[in-house]
Design a protein around this motif. Structure first.
Motif, mmCIF file in Angstrom:
data_model
loop_
_atom_site.group_PDB
_atom_site.id
_atom_site.type_symbol
_atom_site.label_atom_id
_atom_site.label_comp_id
_atom_site.label_asym_id
_atom_site.label_seq_id
_atom_site.Cartn_x
_atom_site.Cartn_y
_atom_site.Cartn_z
ATOM 1 N N GLY A 226 0.818 -1.206 0.000
ATOM 2 C CA GLY A 226 0.000 0.000 0.000
ATOM 3 C C GLY A 226 0.854 1.259 0.000
ATOM 4 O O GLY A 226 0.526 2.243 -0.671
ATOM 5 N N LEU B 171 1.086 4.168 -3.015
ATOM 6 C CA LEU B 171 0.893 5.600 -2.778
ATOM 7 C C LEU B 171 2.088 6.426 -3.244
ATOM 8 O O LEU B 171 1.939 7.363 -4.022
ATOM 9 C CB LEU B 171 0.645 5.866 -1.292
ATOM 10 C CG LEU B 171 0.500 7.347 -0.930
ATOM 11 C CD1 LEU B 171 -0.855 7.876 -1.392
ATOM 12 C CD2 LEU B 171 0.675 7.573 0.560
ATOM 13 N N ASN C 299 3.684 2.097 -10.977
ATOM 14 C CA ASN C 299 2.444 2.198 -10.215
ATOM 15 C C ASN C 299 1.272 1.571 -10.957
ATOM 16 O O ASN C 299 0.452 0.861 -10.373
ATOM 17 C CB ASN C 299 2.151 3.670 -9.905
ATOM 18 C CG ASN C 299 0.923 3.842 -9.035
ATOM 19 O OD1 ASN C 299 -0.188 3.924 -9.534
ATOM 20 N ND2 ASN C 299 1.129 3.907 -7.725
ATOM 21 N N ARG D 272 -4.886 -1.955 -0.646
ATOM 22 C CA ARG D 272 -5.762 -0.839 -1.019
ATOM 23 C C ARG D 272 -6.282 -0.094 0.195
ATOM 24 O O ARG D 272 -6.405 1.144 0.179
ATOM 25 C CB ARG D 272 -6.932 -1.363 -1.862
ATOM 26 C CG ARG D 272 -6.561 -1.738 -3.285
ATOM 27 C CD ARG D 272 -5.946 -0.571 -4.026
ATOM 28 N NE ARG D 272 -5.735 -0.870 -5.443
ATOM 29 C CZ ARG D 272 -5.070 -0.097 -6.282
ATOM 30 N NH1 ARG D 272 -4.529 1.033 -5.849
ATOM 31 N NH2 ARG D 272 -4.927 -0.431 -7.549
ATOM 32 N N GLU E 174 -3.379 1.979 1.441
ATOM 33 C CA GLU E 174 -3.174 3.111 0.535
ATOM 34 C C GLU E 174 -4.183 4.221 0.804
ATOM 35 O O GLU E 174 -3.830 5.414 0.837
ATOM 36 C CB GLU E 174 -3.297 2.640 -0.914
ATOM 37 C CG GLU E 174 -3.085 3.749 -1.940
ATOM 38 C CD GLU E 174 -3.498 3.342 -3.343
ATOM 39 O OE1 GLU E 174 -3.250 4.120 -4.282
ATOM 40 O OE2 GLU E 174 -4.081 2.246 -3.492
ATOM 41 N N ARG F 39 -3.291 7.965 2.131
ATOM 42 C CA ARG F 39 -3.636 9.114 1.304
ATOM 43 C C ARG F 39 -4.291 10.223 2.118
ATOM 44 O O ARG F 39 -4.298 11.388 1.715
ATOM 45 C CB ARG F 39 -4.566 8.673 0.168
ATOM 46 C CG ARG F 39 -4.740 9.747 -0.917
ATOM 47 C CD ARG F 39 -5.650 9.295 -2.038
ATOM 48 N NE ARG F 39 -5.026 8.253 -2.830
ATOM 49 C CZ ARG F 39 -5.493 7.021 -2.970
ATOM 50 N NH1 ARG F 39 -6.601 6.660 -2.342
ATOM 51 N NH2 ARG F 39 -4.881 6.142 -3.722
#
Length: 226
Positions: free
Chosen positions: A35, A39, A53, A106, A109, A113
């Motif tokens: 993750g 990012l 990515n 996910r 990530e 974020r």
């Protein structure tokens, strides 16, 4: 509740906890760093690499979009290679881990974020390297969200482990299928459902509590810094 049923439930509960525990540990070990990679390699981030990515993101999405029961059957050769068999508790841990890794990635990530970009910019202004930014800014700031994401993962893995029981994976799902469904023992099926509900509730309560405590500590640290 008979002694026989209690014994069956305890054995099946241990198998489920073993499957989920090993799978969750390995998924966190691989998924959280994955993750981070997803990012920081985005365009404009601290280690941008758009092509890398996109490739990694496509692999993660492909694995996530595969239904668990299909994934479990598709990787039987890999499962046999790793644990020597395709049935049983440890065999079920292999597809459970592979299914959980992209899920954790996910969720991690998404939590990362949410970290304030200003903190990253401040760290860069002070000369911090990308590795230092990840270790001292991104992970600590996103930790409550990561814990909440891992709680969701554990709950999902408990459901997946019950599904794995339908194809010889052991655990509570296997107990419910073999005794509750195939032998028409309704009390076994009811007991399995109750145990699963209690287990999921305990995991959710513990995860939420830990995430709240981490969030309070983070808020207190930020207030002290001000």
């Amino acid at each position: 509740m008979s002694q026989r049923l209690i014994g069956l439930l305890l054995d099946a509960l241990w198998e489920t906890l073993a499957m989920v525990g090993v799978s969750c540990f390995l998924a966190a070990l691989v998924g959280i760093p994955l993750g981070v990679v997803l990012l920081v390699t985005q365009r404009g981030h601290i280690a941008e690499s758009p092509l890398f990515n996109r490739v990694v993101g496509a692999l993660v999405n492909a694995t996530r979009s595969t239904p668990f029961i299909i994934l479990m059957v598709a990787i039987i050769p890999l499962t046999r290679l790793i644990v020597g068999t395709s049935i049983g508790t440890w065999a079920a841990a292999v597809p459970l881990t592979l299914a959980a890794i992209p899920f954790v990635a996910r969720l991690a990530e998404a939590s990362l974020r949410e970290v304030d970009p200003g903190l990253i910019e401040a760290a860069q202004a002070m000369g911090a390297t990308p590795r230092q930014i990840v270790a001292k800014v991104l992970i600590p700031e996103a930790l409550p969200g990561i814990v909440a994401g891992m709680t969701i993962t554990v709950v999902s893995l408990i459901g997946y482990s019950a599904m794995a029981g339908a194809v010889g994976g052991g655990g509570l799902g296997d107990l419910g299928i073999r005794y509750g469904y195939q032998r028409f023992e309704g009390e076994v099926m009811a007991a399995v459902v109750v145990v699963l509900i209690v287990l999921v509730s305990l995991v959710q309560w513990a995860g939420d509590r830990l995430a709240r405590q981490l969030n309070k500590r983070l808020t207190a640290k930020q207030a002290a810094a001000i």
